[in-house]
Design an enzyme around this catalytic site. Structure first.
Site, PDB file in Angstrom:
ATOM      1  N   ARG A   1     -21.229  13.243 -25.089  1.00  0.00           N
ATOM      2  CA  ARG A   1     -20.557  14.545 -24.952  1.00  0.00           C
ATOM      3  C   ARG A   1     -21.421  15.562 -24.230  1.00  0.00           C
ATOM      4  NH1 ARG A   1     -16.279  15.475 -28.889  1.00  0.00           N
ATOM      5  NH2 ARG A   1     -15.016  13.630 -28.602  1.00  0.00           N
TER       6      ARG A   1
ATOM      7  N   ARG B   1     -17.662  21.773 -24.397  1.00  0.00           N
ATOM      8  CA  ARG B   1     -17.475  23.206 -24.652  1.00  0.00           C
ATOM      9  C   ARG B   1     -18.753  24.004 -24.874  1.00  0.00           C
ATOM     10  NH1 ARG B   1     -12.804  22.377 -29.087  1.00  0.00           N
ATOM     11  NH2 ARG B   1     -14.097  20.532 -29.329  1.00  0.00           N
TER      12      ARG B   1
ATOM     13  N   ARG C   1     -12.047  24.842 -18.055  1.00  0.00           N
ATOM     14  CA  ARG C   1     -10.968  24.509 -18.985  1.00  0.00           C
ATOM     15  C   ARG C   1      -9.911  25.615 -19.016  1.00  0.00           C
ATOM     16  NH1 ARG C   1      -9.824  24.765 -24.629  1.00  0.00           N
ATOM     17  NH2 ARG C   1      -9.455  22.731 -25.625  1.00  0.00           N
TER      18      ARG C   1
ATOM     19  N   ASP D   1     -11.319  10.331 -22.004  1.00  0.00           N
ATOM     20  CA  ASP D   1     -11.258  10.195 -23.450  1.00  0.00           C
ATOM     21  C   ASP D   1     -10.919   8.759 -23.803  1.00  0.00           C
ATOM     22  OD1 ASP D   1     -11.290  12.251 -25.817  1.00  0.00           O
ATOM     23  OD2 ASP D   1      -9.836  10.696 -26.342  1.00  0.00           O
TER      24      ASP D   1
ATOM     25  N   TYR E   1      -6.740   5.608 -34.687  1.00  0.00           N
ATOM     26  CA  TYR E   1      -5.932   6.735 -34.209  1.00  0.00           C
ATOM     27  C   TYR E   1      -4.473   6.335 -34.017  1.00  0.00           C
ATOM     28  CZ  TYR E   1     -10.163   9.457 -33.492  1.00  0.00           C
ATOM     29  OH  TYR E   1     -11.324  10.147 -33.696  1.00  0.00           O
TER      30      TYR E   1
HETATM   31  O1  CP3 Z   1     -19.646  12.097 -23.427  1.00  0.00           O
HETATM   32  C1  CP3 Z   1     -19.030  12.693 -22.522  1.00  0.00           C
HETATM   33  O2  CP3 Z   1     -19.447  13.774 -22.011  1.00  0.00           O
HETATM   34  C2  CP3 Z   1     -17.813  12.006 -21.914  1.00  0.00           C
HETATM   35  C3  CP3 Z   1     -16.520  12.410 -22.338  1.00  0.00           C
HETATM   36  C4  CP3 Z   1     -15.912  11.973 -23.654  1.00  0.00           C
HETATM   37  C5  CP3 Z   1     -14.945  12.753 -24.313  1.00  0.00           C
HETATM   38  N1  CP3 Z   1     -14.437  12.050 -25.358  1.00  0.00           N
HETATM   39  C6  CP3 Z   1     -14.533  14.094 -23.862  1.00  0.00           C
HETATM   40  C7  CP3 Z   1     -13.845  14.964 -24.816  1.00  0.00           C
HETATM   41  C8  CP3 Z   1     -16.037  10.800 -24.389  1.00  0.00           C
HETATM   42  C9  CP3 Z   1     -16.980   9.625 -24.159  1.00  0.00           C
HETATM   43  C10 CP3 Z   1     -15.091  10.847 -25.468  1.00  0.00           C
HETATM   44  C11 CP3 Z   1     -14.856   9.762 -26.426  1.00  0.00           C
HETATM   45  C12 CP3 Z   1     -14.096  10.021 -27.661  1.00  0.00           C
HETATM   46  N2  CP3 Z   1     -12.933  10.728 -27.810  1.00  0.00           N
HETATM   47  C13 CP3 Z   1     -14.375   9.440 -28.915  1.00  0.00           C
HETATM   48  C14 CP3 Z   1     -15.500   8.487 -29.177  1.00  0.00           C
HETATM   49  C15 CP3 Z   1     -16.798   9.175 -29.145  1.00  0.00           C
HETATM   50  C16 CP3 Z   1     -17.258   9.682 -30.456  1.00  0.00           C
HETATM   51  O3  CP3 Z   1     -17.310  10.908 -30.611  1.00  0.00           O
HETATM   52  O4  CP3 Z   1     -17.586   8.842 -31.275  1.00  0.00           O
HETATM   53  C17 CP3 Z   1     -13.406   9.878 -29.835  1.00  0.00           C
HETATM   54  C18 CP3 Z   1     -13.346   9.545 -31.313  1.00  0.00           C
HETATM   55  C19 CP3 Z   1     -12.482  10.669 -29.117  1.00  0.00           C
HETATM   56  C20 CP3 Z   1     -11.234  11.322 -29.622  1.00  0.00           C
HETATM   57  C21 CP3 Z   1     -11.319  12.783 -29.424  1.00  0.00           C
HETATM   58  N3  CP3 Z   1     -11.091  13.421 -28.224  1.00  0.00           N
HETATM   59  C22 CP3 Z   1     -11.743  13.769 -30.348  1.00  0.00           C
HETATM   60  C23 CP3 Z   1     -12.098  13.502 -31.797  1.00  0.00           C
HETATM   61  C24 CP3 Z   1     -11.767  14.998 -29.668  1.00  0.00           C
HETATM   62  C25 CP3 Z   1     -12.242  16.331 -30.188  1.00  0.00           C
HETATM   63  C26 CP3 Z   1     -11.162  17.272 -30.511  1.00  0.00           C
HETATM   64  C27 CP3 Z   1     -11.686  18.671 -30.724  1.00  0.00           C
HETATM   65  O5  CP3 Z   1     -10.857  19.535 -30.954  1.00  0.00           O
HETATM   66  O6  CP3 Z   1     -12.914  18.896 -30.652  1.00  0.00           O
HETATM   67  C28 CP3 Z   1     -11.355  14.758 -28.341  1.00  0.00           C
HETATM   68  C29 CP3 Z   1     -11.258  15.748 -27.258  1.00  0.00           C
HETATM   69  C30 CP3 Z   1     -12.394  15.747 -26.317  1.00  0.00           C
HETATM   70  N4  CP3 Z   1     -12.808  14.632 -25.647  1.00  0.00           N
HETATM   71  C31 CP3 Z   1     -13.190  16.862 -25.919  1.00  0.00           C
HETATM   72  C32 CP3 Z   1     -14.097  16.374 -24.953  1.00  0.00           C
HETATM   73  C33 CP3 Z   1     -15.111  17.159 -24.167  1.00  0.00           C
HETATM   74  C34 CP3 Z   1     -13.029  18.298 -26.373  1.00  0.00           C
HETATM   75  C35 CP3 Z   1     -12.036  18.874 -25.400  1.00  0.00           C
HETATM   76  C36 CP3 Z   1     -11.885  20.328 -25.409  1.00  0.00           C
HETATM   77  O7  CP3 Z   1     -11.321  20.863 -26.366  1.00  0.00           O
HETATM   78  O8  CP3 Z   1     -12.264  20.942 -24.397  1.00  0.00           O
END
Ligand code: CP3
Length: 355
Positions: A26, A30, A39, A76, A153
């Protein structure tokens, strides 16, 4: 093409490097003001991920600030079930959700592997765009969720506290869950293969929820499918191998079995010591990790101390050598972390580990 900075790929192959490479799960997100600005302009996370130019811009943002040794595709893990027709959406403050979760045999029977160059074309276009813009400065990591984590999920319909629905299925309808995991595994293999073909130079599988399983269920419902992914992706690879990293939260008890899967590297969280993990994997794989992400809330001096502890822990378990270590956090960054603290972390990894 070999990237100009190939420390990360060399470490994954356990070859000598000038200092330990570092990237952060990540690393785009944000906590960066420039991410929040992009965003706001794009409207939502999904709008960003589905636009290859914006996904590329956001992928590169952390690399402009910090001397990171790898880029990770901005996307994602839930793009795959979305392409399978489940309808991914995000509720502010609640995380990801599906409009049509998989709840019965009829829904499982309808699942099919999506077409990578149509339904998931935006992901492959993002990979190609990022490779072009990176111009081989650092390698690009592609990724997927693990079958078990995606199934969590898909069945729960979003995040979960106790994973009650999917565990109920594991205990009372194991054949149905295997049927679902089997299709999802085919999709994951196709997805990672397509990212590799589009230009990803390393691949990571995120098994975020494998650690919620009992050992017997972990082997049956998570490990078995990770093994299948590793063996199918490795089959037919020649001398030019694209390294595969298996990351799992709570995978500490399974290091020995994971190290025998055929993947080049294991990613571990901070609940296992790298010394122990290196010792148990006996040089069969590179290791990635594993600073507690919450360390980034501490003072710069405390961050430096903890970075050194992680680097030395690996070295002690690896017969006195730092080769074969990729520095990372034990899990992803959070939105309220301070970019200045990330700069301290990255600098300390390189400075302290310089050979
Ligand atoms: O690492 C990176 O910079 C690459 C991008 C990346 C994202 N998601 C961007 C993202 C990666 C590798 C993921 C994988 C991901 N997504 C996982 C596995 C990784 C881990 O954390 O174990 C999981 C479980 C997800 C599912 C998911 N997507 C979640 C739980 C969330 C968060 C929701 C929240 O409100 O915070 C997301 C959204 C997400 N994916 C964001 C990002 C940067 C936040 C988006 C935003 O609100 O701007």
């Amino acid at each position: 093409m070999t990237p100009k900075n190939d420390r990360f790929l060399r470490a994954l192959r356990r070859e000598p490097v000038d200092c330990t490479p570092v990237w952060l799960m990540r690393q785009a997100g944000r906590y960066l003001p420039e991410y929040r600005a992009t965003r706001k302009e794009a409207g939502s996370f999904l709008a960003m991920a589905k636009n290859p130019e914006i996904a590329c811009e956001v992928t590169l943002q952390p690399l402009r600030r910090f001397p990171l040794d790898a880029a990770i595709l901005f996307s994602d893990i839930l793009t795959v079930p979305d392409a399978m027709g489940l309808g991914l959406y995000f509720v502010e403050g609640e995380g990801p959700k599906f409009e049509r979760p998989v709840r019965d045999a009829a829904a499982v029977a309808k699942l099919a592997v999506p077409d990578m160059e149509t339904e998931l074309r935006y992901v492959m276009d993002a990979v190609r765009t990022i490779r072009r813009e990176l111009d081989d400065a650092v390698p690009l990591i592609g990724f997927s969720g693990s079958p078990w984590t995606l199934a969590c999920y898909m069945i729960e319909g979003g995040g979960s506290k106790d994973f009650g629905r999917i565990k109920a299925m594991a205990y009372s309808e194991p054949a149905l869950l295997h049927q679902l995991l089997s299709v999802v595994t085919d999709a994951v293999i196709a997805y990672l293969g397509a990212q590799r073909a589009a230009g990803a130079q390393a691949l990571q599988v995120f098994d975020t929820w494998g650690g919620v399983l009992s050992p017997a269920l972990y082997r049956e419902f998570s490990l078995k499918y990770l093994q299948r992914i590793a063996s199918e992706l490795k089959r037919g690879e020649g001398a030019e191998r694209t390294p595969l990293i298996l990351f799992g939260k709570g995978n500490g008890p399974y290091i020995d079995q994971l190290a025998a899967c055929g993947a080049e590297a294991l990613g571990v969280d901070w609940t296992v010591s790298l010394e122990d993990a290196a010792w148990r994997s006996k040089g069969k794989v590179a290791l990635q990790g594993n600073l507690d992400p919450a360390t980034l809330y501490a003072s710069p001096d405390a961050i430096r101390t903890q970075v050194r502890e992680v680097l030395d822990s690996y070295m002690h378990g690896n017969g006195g050598s730092r080769d074969g270590h990729v520095f990372n956090l034990g899990h992803g960054m959070s939105p309220d972390m301070d970019p200045e603290h990330v700069a301290v972390l990255v600098e300390e990894v390189h400075a302290y580990s310089r050979r």
